[in-house]
Design an enzyme around this catalytic site. Structure first.
Site, PDB file in Angstrom:
ATOM      1  NE  ARG A   1      76.886 103.497  35.247  1.00 58.40           N
ATOM      2  CZ  ARG A   1      76.764 104.859  35.242  1.00 58.40           C
ATOM      3  NH1 ARG A   1      75.957 105.432  36.177  1.00 58.40           N
ATOM      4  NH2 ARG A   1      77.664 105.801  34.670  1.00 58.40           N
TER       5      ARG A   1
ATOM      6  CD  GLN B   1      60.736  99.210  51.468  1.00 60.37           C
ATOM      7  OE1 GLN B   1      60.800  99.116  50.351  1.00 60.37           O
ATOM      8  NE2 GLN B   1      61.554  98.156  52.159  1.00 60.37           N
TER       9      GLN B   1
ATOM     10  CG  ASP C   1      55.189  98.628  58.585  1.00 60.04           C
ATOM     11  OD1 ASP C   1      55.818  97.323  58.444  1.00 60.04           O
ATOM     12  OD2 ASP C   1      55.512  99.577  59.135  1.00 60.04           O
TER      13      ASP C   1
ATOM     14  N   GLY D   1      61.321  95.408  64.738  1.00 62.10           N
ATOM     15  CA  GLY D   1      61.064  95.204  65.720  1.00 62.10           C
ATOM     16  C   GLY D   1      60.938  96.558  66.589  1.00 62.10           C
ATOM     17  NE  ARG D   2      63.221 100.820  63.426  1.00 63.24           N
ATOM     18  CZ  ARG D   2      63.638 101.686  62.514  1.00 63.24           C
ATOM     19  NH1 ARG D   2      64.080 102.591  62.717  1.00 63.24           N
ATOM     20  NH2 ARG D   2      63.454 101.451  61.274  1.00 63.24           N
TER      21      ARG D   2
ATOM     22  CG  ASN E   1      64.679  97.764  53.195  1.00 66.62           C
ATOM     23  OD1 ASN E   1      64.499  96.983  52.458  1.00 66.62           O
ATOM     24  ND2 ASN E   1      64.712  98.840  52.975  1.00 66.62           N
ATOM     25  CB  ALA E   2      60.405  95.404  53.038  1.00 69.87           C
ATOM     26  N   GLY E   3      59.361  93.702  55.685  1.00 69.95           N
ATOM     27  CA  GLY E   3      59.038  92.547  56.203  1.00 69.95           C
ATOM     28  C   GLY E   3      57.504  92.360  55.885  1.00 69.95           C
ATOM     29  CG  HIS E   4      55.964  89.668  53.393  1.00 73.26           C
ATOM     30  ND1 HIS E   4      56.631  90.033  52.187  1.00 73.26           N
ATOM     31  CD2 HIS E   4      56.056  88.390  53.343  1.00 73.26           C
ATOM     32  CE1 HIS E   4      57.437  89.147  51.744  1.00 73.26           C
ATOM     33  NE2 HIS E   4      56.846  87.984  52.431  1.00 73.26           N
TER      34      HIS E   4
ATOM     35  N   GLY F   1      49.931  95.559  55.368  1.00 73.82           N
ATOM     36  CA  GLY F   1      49.025  94.219  55.357  1.00 73.82           C
ATOM     37  C   GLY F   1      49.336  93.706  53.922  1.00 73.82           C
ATOM     38  CE  LYS F   2      54.015  96.344  51.053  1.00 75.25           C
ATOM     39  NZ  LYS F   2      53.816  97.010  52.332  1.00 75.25           N
TER      40      LYS F   2
ATOM     41  CB  THR G   1      66.643  98.250  58.374  1.00 75.92           C
ATOM     42  OG1 THR G   1      67.095  98.363  57.242  1.00 75.92           O
ATOM     43  CG2 THR G   1      65.220  98.951  58.359  1.00 75.92           C
TER      44      THR G   1
END
Length: 423
Positions: free
Chosen positions: A141, A223, A12, A301-302, A37-40, A14-15, A127
Site C-alpha cells: 500500500r 509473460q 515469448d 535482447g538476451r 519487462n514483457a515485450g510483444h 507469440g501472444k 530485467t
C-alpha cells in the site's frame, strides 16, 4: 463475449501476434498484468512494432486498455505512443485508456531493482526495470498510482510520505538515495502525468459495461504460465499472476463472465534468463531452433534458451488456465529437424513423473523422457491451411492436440499476420 489469452510456457510464445490477429473481432483489448519487462512484436507487411505496454489491438478498431493490475513506467508508455505516432498511428484518448489505479514505476523502483539483483549471489534474471519493486509497493500500500501523477501537490505529498523508507532501502544497497526526491525527475513525471491525464479511465467499469451492452472483450496477459508469481518455477518467476484467473481480479470482472480461454503454445519451448528448463538443448538442434526462430528477447535482447516441447509443463498450464483452445505458433521453425522430440514425462530419483514437481530444484533435476516423431524438410512459411502442411507436420500437430486434450484452433508458420490460419 469475454476471452482471455495467456502464454502457456515461459513467455515469448507469440501472444502479441495472435492478439493482433484476433483483435478485429473484439471491441476492447485489455492488458491485465505485468509491466514493460514483457515485450510483444506485431508484424504487418513490412511494418514491425515492438511494444512493452500498449496492448496488441492498437492496429485495428479495438479500444485498448491498460488495467489496474499492471505496473506502468509512464516514460516508456509515452515513448511507445511517440513511436507509433511517427509511424502514422495516433493513439487518442478515445483509442486508449489507462486505469487510474495502475501502479507507477518510479525511478527509485528501478534503482532498487538494479542494485538488489547486483547483490544477489544467485541471480534470478530480473530485467532491471523496477517491476518487482513496484508490485512490492502495491502490496504494501505504498504505491504511486496513475491518478497521483496528475497533480504535483498530490505526487509530492505521496513522495514525502514514502521518501524516508525508500531512501534508507537504496542506501542499504549502496545506491543513490537522492533519486527519490530529485526535482528534475519529479517535474518530468508531473509532465508525463499531464500528458497521460486525458487517457485515465475506470477499466473495470468499461469492461463490465461493454459486456452488458453485448460487446466483446479480449484480455491479454504478459509473460507465461510458468513465470506466475504463485504457480511458477520459484524463485525464477515474474512479479505478477500470469494465469487466466488473474485476468478477472486484475481487470475487475467476475469469473462468470468468461466465455473462453486461449492458450498460446510454441511448437517447442524457450526461456529467457535463469530457472529450470528440463528439455533445454545444448546441441546443434538447439542452435538451429534459436537461429531459425530468431529467439532473442524483445525486451532484454538476451538470447532465449531453446528446448523440445515439454508436455508435463503444458499439462500443468492447461490445469492452471483452463484452456478451451490452443494457438500453436512457430511450427515453421521445426522444419529440417529429424527426428523431432517431445518430452512426455520426467525421470526423477528413479521415478517417472508425467506432471512437474512442485519444487523448482526438483524440476531442474528432472531428466526428460522423449518420444520421437518424424520431421519434415518443407518450408512452411507460405502455407495457408492445415491441409497444405506436409503430412509429418500435420501428424505433429495432431499428436500434440491429442496429448494436450485441448483443440488447436490456430496454427502460425511465421511472424506476419497472414502467416496464421485456423486449423
Amino acid at each position: 463475449m469475454f476471452t482471455i489469452i495467456t502464454g502457456s510456457q515461459f513467455g515469448d510464445e507469440g501472444k502479441g501476434k495472435i492478439v493482433d490477429l484476433m483483435s478485429g473481432d473484439y471491441d476492447l483489448v485489455v492488458r491485465f498484468q505485468g509491466g514493460n519487462n514483457a515485450g510483444h512484436t506485431v508484424k504487418v507487411g513490412e511494418d514491425v512494432y515492438k511494444l512493452h505496454l500498449i496492448p496488441s489491438g492498437f492496429l485495428l478498431d479495438s479500444r485498448v486498455l491498460i488495467g489496474p493490475g499492471t505496473v506502468v513506467d509512464p516514460e516508456v508508455l509515452a515513448e511507445e505512443m511517440d513511436m507509433l505516432a511517427e509511424g502514422g498511428i495516433e493513439l487518442s484518448p478515445e483509442k486508449m485508456g489507462v486505469d487510474a489505479k495502475t501502479s507507477i514505476i518510479m525511478p527509485y523502483h528501478i534503482e532498487l531493482d538494479v542494485m538488489r539483483e547486483a547483490k544477489r549471489t544467485e541471480k534470478i534474471g530480473t530485467t532491471g526495470r523496477g517491476i518487482g519493486f513496484a508490485y512490492i509497493d502495491k502490496v504494501a500500500r505504498d504505491e504511486i498510482r496513475m491518478a497521483d501523477l496528475t497533480s504535483k501537490d498530490k505526487l509530492l505529498q505521496r513522495l514525502s510520505e514514502l521518501a524516508p523508507s525508500k531512501e534508507a532501502a537504496i542506501r542499504e544497497l549502496d545506491g543513490n538515495p537522492g533519486i527519490v526526491m530529485d526535482e528534475q525527475l519529479i517535474d518530468k513525471y508531473v509532465k508525463l502525468g499531464e500528458r497521460l491525464a486525458p487517457y485515465i479511465t475506470d477499466v473495470s467499469y468499461e469492461v463490465n459495461k461493454a459486456l452488458d451492452d453485448g460487446k466483446s472483450v479480449l484480455a491479454e496477459g504478459a509473460q507465461g504460465t510458468h513465470l506466475d508469481v504463485i504457480h511458477g518455477t520459484q524463485k525464477f518467476v515474474t512479479s505478477s499472476c500470469t494465469i487466466a484467473g488473474s485476468a478477472c481480479a486484475n481487470i475487475g470482472v467476475g469469473p462468470t463472465k468468461v466465455d473462453s480461454v486461449l492458450g498460446i503454445v510454441k511448437a517447442y519451448i524457450t526461456r529467457v534468463g535463469e530457472g529450470p528448463m528440463p528439455t533445454e538443448l545444448f546441441d546443434d538442434a538447439g542452435k538451429q531452433i534459436q537461429t531459425v526462430g530468431g529467439e532473442v528477447g524483445t525486451t532484454t535482447g538476451r538470447s532465449r534458451r531453446c528446448g523440445w516441447f515439454d508436455l508435463p509443463l503444458l499439462k500443468k498450464a492447461i490445469y492452471l488456465n483452463g484452456y478451451t483452445s490452443i494457438a500453436l505458433t512457430k511450427l515453421d521453425v521445426l522444419s529440417n529437424l529429424d527426428p523431432i522430440k517431445v518430452c512426455v514425462s520426467y525421470e526423477l530419483g528413479g521415478e517417472v513423473l508425467d506432471y512437474p514437481p512442485e519444487d523448482a530444484a526438483d524440476l531442474a533435476a528432472c531428466k526428460p523422457v522423449y518420444e520421437d516423431l518424424p520431421g519434415w524438410e518443407n518450408d512452411l512459411t507460405a502455407v495457408k491451411s492445415f491441409d497444405d502442411l506436409p503430412q509429418a507436420a500435420k501428424d505433429y500437430v495432431l499428436y500434440l492436440e491429442d496429448k494436450m486434450g485441448v483443440p488447436v484452433d490456430y496454427i502460425s508458420v511465421g511472424p506476419a499476420r497472414e502467416q496464421t490460419f485456423r486449423k
